[in-house]
Scaffold this active site. Structure first.
Site, PDB file in Angstrom:
ATOM      1  N   LYS A  66      11.945 -41.284  -3.179  1.00 24.16           N
ATOM      2  CA  LYS A  66      10.588 -41.420  -3.737  1.00 24.16           C
ATOM      3  C   LYS A  66       9.772 -42.555  -3.111  1.00 24.16           C
ATOM      4  O   LYS A  66       8.550 -42.476  -3.061  1.00 24.16           O
ATOM      5  CB  LYS A  66      10.674 -41.676  -5.253  1.00 24.16           C
ATOM      6  CG  LYS A  66      11.007 -40.452  -6.078  1.00 24.16           C
ATOM      7  CD  LYS A  66      10.950 -40.807  -7.559  1.00 24.16           C
ATOM      8  CE  LYS A  66      11.358 -39.655  -8.430  1.00 24.16           C
ATOM      9  NZ  LYS A  66      11.279 -39.977  -9.856  1.00 24.16           N
ATOM     10  N   ASP A 102       5.275 -38.856 -12.827  1.00 21.14           N
ATOM     11  CA  ASP A 102       6.267 -39.323 -13.815  1.00 21.14           C
ATOM     12  C   ASP A 102       5.618 -40.058 -14.993  1.00 21.14           C
ATOM     13  O   ASP A 102       5.998 -39.847 -16.148  1.00 21.14           O
ATOM     14  CB  ASP A 102       7.296 -40.256 -13.156  1.00 21.14           C
ATOM     15  CG  ASP A 102       8.388 -39.500 -12.420  1.00 21.14           C
ATOM     16  OD1 ASP A 102       8.625 -38.326 -12.751  1.00 21.14           O
ATOM     17  OD2 ASP A 102       8.995 -40.083 -11.503  1.00 21.14           O
TER      18      ASP A 102
HETATM   19  N1  LIG Z   1      13.296 -37.439 -17.644  1.00 18.08           N
HETATM   20  C1  LIG Z   1      12.680 -37.554 -16.492  1.00 18.08           C
HETATM   21  O1  LIG Z   1      11.711 -36.868 -16.177  1.00 18.08           O
HETATM   22  C2  LIG Z   1      13.155 -38.592 -15.514  1.00 18.08           C
HETATM   23  C3  LIG Z   1      12.334 -38.970 -14.445  1.00 18.08           C
HETATM   24  C4  LIG Z   1      12.813 -39.948 -13.568  1.00 18.08           C
HETATM   25  C5  LIG Z   1      14.081 -40.488 -13.757  1.00 18.08           C
HETATM   26  N2  LIG Z   1      14.838 -40.075 -14.818  1.00 18.08           N
HETATM   27  C6  LIG Z   1      16.166 -40.663 -15.053  1.00 18.08           C
HETATM   28  O2  LIG Z   1      16.017 -42.064 -15.142  1.00 18.08           O
HETATM   29  C7  LIG Z   1      17.179 -42.693 -14.614  1.00 18.08           C
HETATM   30  C8  LIG Z   1      16.780 -43.740 -13.588  1.00 18.08           C
HETATM   31  O3  LIG Z   1      16.177 -43.108 -12.480  1.00 18.08           O
HETATM   32  P1  LIG Z   1      15.524 -43.974 -11.278  1.00 18.08           P
HETATM   33  O4  LIG Z   1      14.844 -43.007 -10.406  1.00 18.08           O
HETATM   34  O5  LIG Z   1      14.752 -45.120 -11.811  1.00 18.08           O
HETATM   35  O6  LIG Z   1      16.838 -44.529 -10.556  1.00 18.08           O
HETATM   36  P2  LIG Z   1      16.969 -45.856  -9.675  1.00 18.08           P
HETATM   37  O7  LIG Z   1      15.676 -46.195  -9.019  1.00 18.08           O
HETATM   38  O8  LIG Z   1      18.176 -45.671  -8.845  1.00 18.08           O
HETATM   39  O9  LIG Z   1      17.261 -47.029 -10.761  1.00 18.08           O
HETATM   40  C9  LIG Z   1      18.490 -47.047 -11.450  1.00 18.08           C
HETATM   41  C10 LIG Z   1      18.460 -48.076 -12.568  1.00 18.08           C
HETATM   42  O10 LIG Z   1      19.721 -47.988 -13.275  1.00 18.08           O
HETATM   43  C11 LIG Z   1      20.325 -49.293 -13.263  1.00 18.08           C
HETATM   44  N3  LIG Z   1      21.784 -49.174 -13.211  1.00 18.08           N
HETATM   45  C12 LIG Z   1      22.520 -48.464 -12.323  1.00 18.08           C
HETATM   46  N4  LIG Z   1      23.834 -48.601 -12.602  1.00 18.08           N
HETATM   47  C13 LIG Z   1      23.927 -49.412 -13.684  1.00 18.08           C
HETATM   48  C14 LIG Z   1      25.008 -49.950 -14.450  1.00 18.08           C
HETATM   49  N5  LIG Z   1      26.272 -49.643 -14.152  1.00 18.08           N
HETATM   50  N6  LIG Z   1      24.725 -50.769 -15.487  1.00 18.08           N
HETATM   51  C15 LIG Z   1      23.436 -51.082 -15.807  1.00 18.08           C
HETATM   52  N7  LIG Z   1      22.368 -50.607 -15.121  1.00 18.08           N
HETATM   53  C16 LIG Z   1      22.610 -49.795 -14.075  1.00 18.08           C
HETATM   54  C17 LIG Z   1      19.794 -49.961 -12.015  1.00 18.08           C
HETATM   55  O11 LIG Z   1      19.982 -51.351 -12.139  1.00 18.08           O
HETATM   56  P3  LIG Z   1      20.080 -52.275 -10.809  1.00 18.08           P
HETATM   57  O12 LIG Z   1      18.680 -52.606 -10.438  1.00 18.08           O
HETATM   58  O13 LIG Z   1      20.868 -53.443 -11.294  1.00 18.08           O
HETATM   59  O14 LIG Z   1      20.797 -51.463  -9.768  1.00 18.08           O
HETATM   60  C18 LIG Z   1      18.326 -49.526 -12.080  1.00 18.08           C
HETATM   61  O15 LIG Z   1      17.616 -50.281 -13.028  1.00 18.08           O
HETATM   62  C19 LIG Z   1      18.066 -41.582 -14.058  1.00 18.08           C
HETATM   63  O16 LIG Z   1      19.056 -41.263 -15.002  1.00 18.08           O
HETATM   64  C20 LIG Z   1      17.106 -40.427 -13.888  1.00 18.08           C
HETATM   65  O17 LIG Z   1      17.750 -39.169 -14.028  1.00 18.08           O
HETATM   66  C21 LIG Z   1      14.404 -39.141 -15.693  1.00 18.08           C
END
Ligand SMILES: NC(=O)c1ccc[n+]([C@@H]2O[C@H](COP(=O)([O-])OP(=O)(O)OC[C@H]3O[C@@H](n4cnc5c(N)ncnc54)[C@H](OP(=O)(O)O)[C@@H]3O)[C@@H](O)[C@H]2O)c1
Length: 290
Positions: A66, A102
């Site tokens: 993204k 989003d």
């Molecule tokens: N419903 C929807 O339409 C929608 C849309 C977008 C995303 N989502 C969901 O939202 C979630 C995040 O997506 P994203 O695109 O933001 O991903 P991303 O950019 O990879 O960010 C991941 C986040 O999760 C944290 N994280 C990862 N492993 C962790 C752990 N073991 N303990 C605590 N925190 C942890 C990361 O923290 P660090 O910074 O410390 O790595 C970061 O804050 C996903 O599950 C995705 O499926 C849903």
């Protein structure tokens, strides 16, 4: 000529977008196919170039592309630029334009499915990745009173808070943005007094490294707040199970997923998205995954 839209991401094994986007295209009997275009990082440039072929209309973009994709399109609209991520590409007059739907999807689900008006509310956001950025920008635009950001990596939380402050100076919302340490007393206190807590981490997501985990211990969950988990697979995540146990109001991520997809559909096709058709198809596809 059959035309094409797709989702560009890696991996894409569990994506629901092809199911509900195809249902929407079929609803209008359009000769358009929506494909999962699984794309490793090294192939992203080629995948975006192919969007210029005459039969292709555009694409969704998901993890991990993204942010990188912003440098590969010809133009980025102002919302996507402010959020710092593109999740939708539309071809307009031969030019590839990047959008982010989003934030719109998130706010629509809050208002229409949880009947929650963010104006003047105190919010705790767990996570600082791309989804957290969109959520925070959406909440600021709606006039929340405060956002408390908590993240495993403190540096990323501070970077997000800085980005939000720069944006706020442009729109002067007056909202307070704070970063607190995960597990700190301040964190527990902020949770006690918030109206909304949003999980934007990957914790709880099926097939991921945090499968089965909740970002919050049950005793920390504020019973009077709305608990929103962006994770949509499983439908009831460990966080939502814990929120149910304390009697808090809950919302999972499926409706946001469909609403952001509906906004993308309208950008590509220029017709109202058949949201009910999309929601039904998304629920069926999710049930098949479980
Ligand atoms: N419903 C929807 O339409 C929608 C849309 C977008 C995303 N989502 C969901 O939202 C979630 C995040 O997506 P994203 O695109 O933001 O991903 P991303 O950019 O990879 O960010 C991941 C986040 O999760 C944290 N994280 C990862 N492993 C962790 C752990 N073991 N303990 C605590 N925190 C942890 C990361 O923290 P660090 O910074 O410390 O790595 C970061 O804050 C996903 O599950 C995705 O499926 C849903």
């Amino acid at each position: 000529m059959t035309r094409f839209i797709g989702i560009i991401g890696y991996p894409l094994k569990h994506t629901l977008s092809p199911a509900f986007q195809q249902a929407a295209l079929d609803h209008y009997q359009l000769d358009i196919r929506y494909w999962p275009w699984e794309t490793e990082p090294a192939q992203l440039h080629t995948a975006v170039s192919k969007l210029r072929w005459p039969e292709n209309i555009g694409a969704n973009v998901t993890v991990p592309h993204k942010e990188t994709v912003m440098t590969l399109v010809d133009e980025v609209d102002s919302v996507a630029a402010a959020i710092g991520a593109v999740n939708t590409i539309v071809k307009r007059g031969g030019q590839l334009v990047g959008y982010n739907t989003d934030a719109r999807g998130f706010i629509r689900s809050l208002k229409e499915d949880a009947f929650f008006d963010p104006k003047g509310r105190r919010v705790v956001v767990l996570g600082s990745g791309g989804a957290a950025r969109a959520v925070c920008f959406g909440l600021l635009a709606e006039g929340v009173a405060s956002i408390v950001i908590v993240n495993r990596t403190l540096r990323r939380a501070n970077e997000l808070a800085d980005a939000l402050s720069r944006r706020r100076s442009g729109v002067s919302t007056g909202a307070e943005v704070l970063v607190v340490g995960w597990g700190s007393e301040e964190f527990a206190d902020c949770l006690k007094h918030c109206h909304l807590v949003v999980n934007c981490t990957i914790l709880g997501m099926a097939h991921g490294p945090g499968e089965g985990e909740s970002p919050l211990a049950t005793e920390l969950i504020p019973r009077n707040a709305l608990v929103y988990d962006l994770v949509y697979n499983p439908a009831e995540t460990p966080l939502l199970q814990a929120a149910r146990r304390v009697g808090a109001r809950r919302l999972g991520g499926l409706t946001m997923l469909v609403y952001q997809g509906a906004a993308s559909f309208e950008l590509w096709i220029g017709r109202p998205a058949p949201v009910d058709v999309m929601m039904l198809a998304a629920r069926k596809a999710l049930a098949k995954l479980s």
